[in-house]
Write an enzyme that holds these catalytic residues in place. Structure first.
Site, PDB file in Angstrom:
ATOM      1  N   ASP A  85       0.842  -1.204   0.000  1.00 45.91           N
ATOM      2  CA  ASP A  85       0.000   0.000   0.000  1.00 45.91           C
ATOM      3  C   ASP A  85       0.877   1.254   0.000  1.00 45.91           C
ATOM      4  O   ASP A  85       0.583   2.225   0.670  1.00 45.91           O
ATOM      5  CB  ASP A  85      -0.924  -0.001   1.227  1.00 45.91           C
ATOM      6  CG  ASP A  85      -2.058   1.001   1.091  1.00 45.91           C
ATOM      7  OD1 ASP A  85      -2.334   1.439  -0.037  1.00 45.91           O
ATOM      8  OD2 ASP A  85      -2.649   1.365   2.126  1.00 45.91           O
ATOM      9  N   LYS A 105       2.776   3.213  -5.930  1.00 48.22           N
ATOM     10  CA  LYS A 105       2.246   2.181  -6.829  1.00 48.22           C
ATOM     11  C   LYS A 105       3.310   1.668  -7.804  1.00 48.22           C
ATOM     12  O   LYS A 105       3.257   0.500  -8.208  1.00 48.22           O
ATOM     13  CB  LYS A 105       1.025   2.705  -7.586  1.00 48.22           C
ATOM     14  CG  LYS A 105      -0.038   3.343  -6.674  1.00 48.22           C
ATOM     15  CD  LYS A 105      -0.348   2.513  -5.453  1.00 48.22           C
ATOM     16  CE  LYS A 105      -1.059   3.305  -4.375  1.00 48.22           C
ATOM     17  NZ  LYS A 105      -1.125   2.613  -3.075  1.00 48.22           N
ATOM     18  N   ASP A 133      -3.295  -3.064  -2.434  1.00 44.70           N
ATOM     19  CA  ASP A 133      -4.370  -2.076  -2.437  1.00 44.70           C
ATOM     20  C   ASP A 133      -4.225  -1.135  -3.642  1.00 44.70           C
ATOM     21  O   ASP A 133      -3.162  -1.023  -4.238  1.00 44.70           O
ATOM     22  CB  ASP A 133      -4.337  -1.266  -1.137  1.00 44.70           C
ATOM     23  CG  ASP A 133      -5.556  -0.368  -0.976  1.00 44.70           C
ATOM     24  OD1 ASP A 133      -6.590  -0.624  -1.637  1.00 44.70           O
ATOM     25  OD2 ASP A 133      -5.492   0.597  -0.187  1.00 44.70           O
ATOM     26  N   ASN A 134      -5.336  -0.476  -3.985  1.00 46.06           N
ATOM     27  CA  ASN A 134      -5.363   0.559  -5.039  1.00 46.06           C
ATOM     28  C   ASN A 134      -4.905   0.039  -6.394  1.00 46.06           C
ATOM     29  O   ASN A 134      -4.264   0.764  -7.159  1.00 46.06           O
ATOM     30  CB  ASN A 134      -4.501   1.763  -4.644  1.00 46.06           C
ATOM     31  CG  ASN A 134      -4.927   2.405  -3.345  1.00 46.06           C
ATOM     32  OD1 ASN A 134      -4.107   2.579  -2.440  1.00 46.06           O
ATOM     33  ND2 ASN A 134      -6.190   2.771  -3.216  1.00 46.06           N
ATOM     34  N   GLU A 159     -11.194   4.396  -1.136  1.00 44.78           N
ATOM     35  CA  GLU A 159     -11.563   4.751   0.220  1.00 44.78           C
ATOM     36  C   GLU A 159     -12.461   5.986   0.308  1.00 44.78           C
ATOM     37  O   GLU A 159     -12.148   7.035  -0.231  1.00 44.78           O
ATOM     38  CB  GLU A 159     -10.319   4.964   1.083  1.00 44.78           C
ATOM     39  CG  GLU A 159      -9.135   5.600   0.362  1.00 44.78           C
ATOM     40  CD  GLU A 159      -8.247   4.573  -0.311  1.00 44.78           C
ATOM     41  OE1 GLU A 159      -8.782   3.601  -0.860  1.00 44.78           O
ATOM     42  OE2 GLU A 159      -7.013   4.748  -0.279  1.00 44.78           O
TER      43      GLU A 159
END
Length: 264
Positions: free
Chosen positions: A191, A194, A219-220, A249
């Site tokens: 997380d 990226k 995540d993401n 989120e």
């Protein structure tokens, strides 16, 4: 004349307040880049200037004001409330957080690695579910974020399970065996930046830090997105991968988590 002038000023202020509080936030709820630009650039910089503080420090104050010391669930709730009703922040969030909880609870890991601590929200979510004697190492590049995260983790009462280390993940991952005494990880939560997902995964493999059956949860992967990581993890014979659809989120923008089991 003054009456008209004051009325116009009042109307202008009311319009600006409506735009800031309701109209623009509602407009970007379903727009990925609009949401990130509005919340993570415009609003954050404006509030930093107005309050002479930072978003992590404002989040910490919300925790200290509204959460019960030693109660991780109340810390999680206080941060979620702050992010939904006061100021958005890029934690994993409550919706994806429940997926994170399920993965950690099912795996029951003894050794865990988190890449990207930020303010400690996901750290608290993970640590509270770990069995006695388990260990979570969390890496954070930004020292200001790390300073806030330490206080959030301590307020939640999970500091005995967490080792927060400052520095770049690319430098720290190769040191895990010698410096931290870790042979392999059971669970890794990605997380952070990226563009580091793929190189750090490759580093974990090269350093022999993933045991057979270890789980990577990223995540993401849709927003902001990690296309190179997804292309690798979904096509590599070394992983069995599954996508969990959710939302960015505290918005309605599509996002999700990628769970990948290392097959050896």
């Amino acid at each position: 004349m003054w009456v008209y002038f004051l009325s116009a000023c009042a109307a202008g202020v009311a319009l600006l307040y409506a735009l800031w509080s309701w109209l623009i936030p509602a407009a970007v709820q379903y727009n990925a880049w609009g949401a990130l630009l509005w919340h993570d650039v415009i609003v954050e910089r404006a509030l930093d200037l107005l309050t002479r503080s930072t978003r992590p420090k404002r989040l910490l104050r919300a925790v200290q004001k509204n959460a019960t010391r030693g109660d991780p669930l109340s810390v999680i709730s206080a941060i979620d409330h702050f992010c939904r009703h006061s100021e958005w922040a890029m934690n994993v969030g409550d919706e994806k957080g429940s997926i994170l909880d399920s993965v950690v609870s099912e795996l029951n890991p003894n050794t865990s690695l988190e890449l990207g601590t930020y303010c400690g929200y996901s750290t608290v979510r993970i640590a509270r579910l770990l069995p006695p004697g388990a260990r979570l190492i969390t890496l954070e590049f930004n020292p200001d974020y790390a300073a806030v995260a330490r206080q959030v983790i301590s307020w939640a009462g999970v500091q005995d399970k967490v080792e927060l280390v400052e520095g770049p993940s690319g430098d720290l991952i190769p040191q895990m065996k010698e410096r931290f005494g870790v042979e392999t990880f059971d669970f890794v939560f990605l997380d952070h930046w990226k563009d580091r997902y793929l190189p750090d995964t490759n580093l974990l493999e090269e350093c022999g830090l993933l045991r057979k059956g270890a789980v990577l949860l990223a995540d993401n992967v849709i927003c902001p997105g990690t296309p190179e990581y997804l292309a690798y993890i979904r096509n590599s014979p070394r992983y069995e991968s599954r996508y969990f659809q959710s939302h960015l989120e505290y918005t309605k923008v599509e996002d999700g988590l990628e769970k990948s089991i290392f097959l050896g």
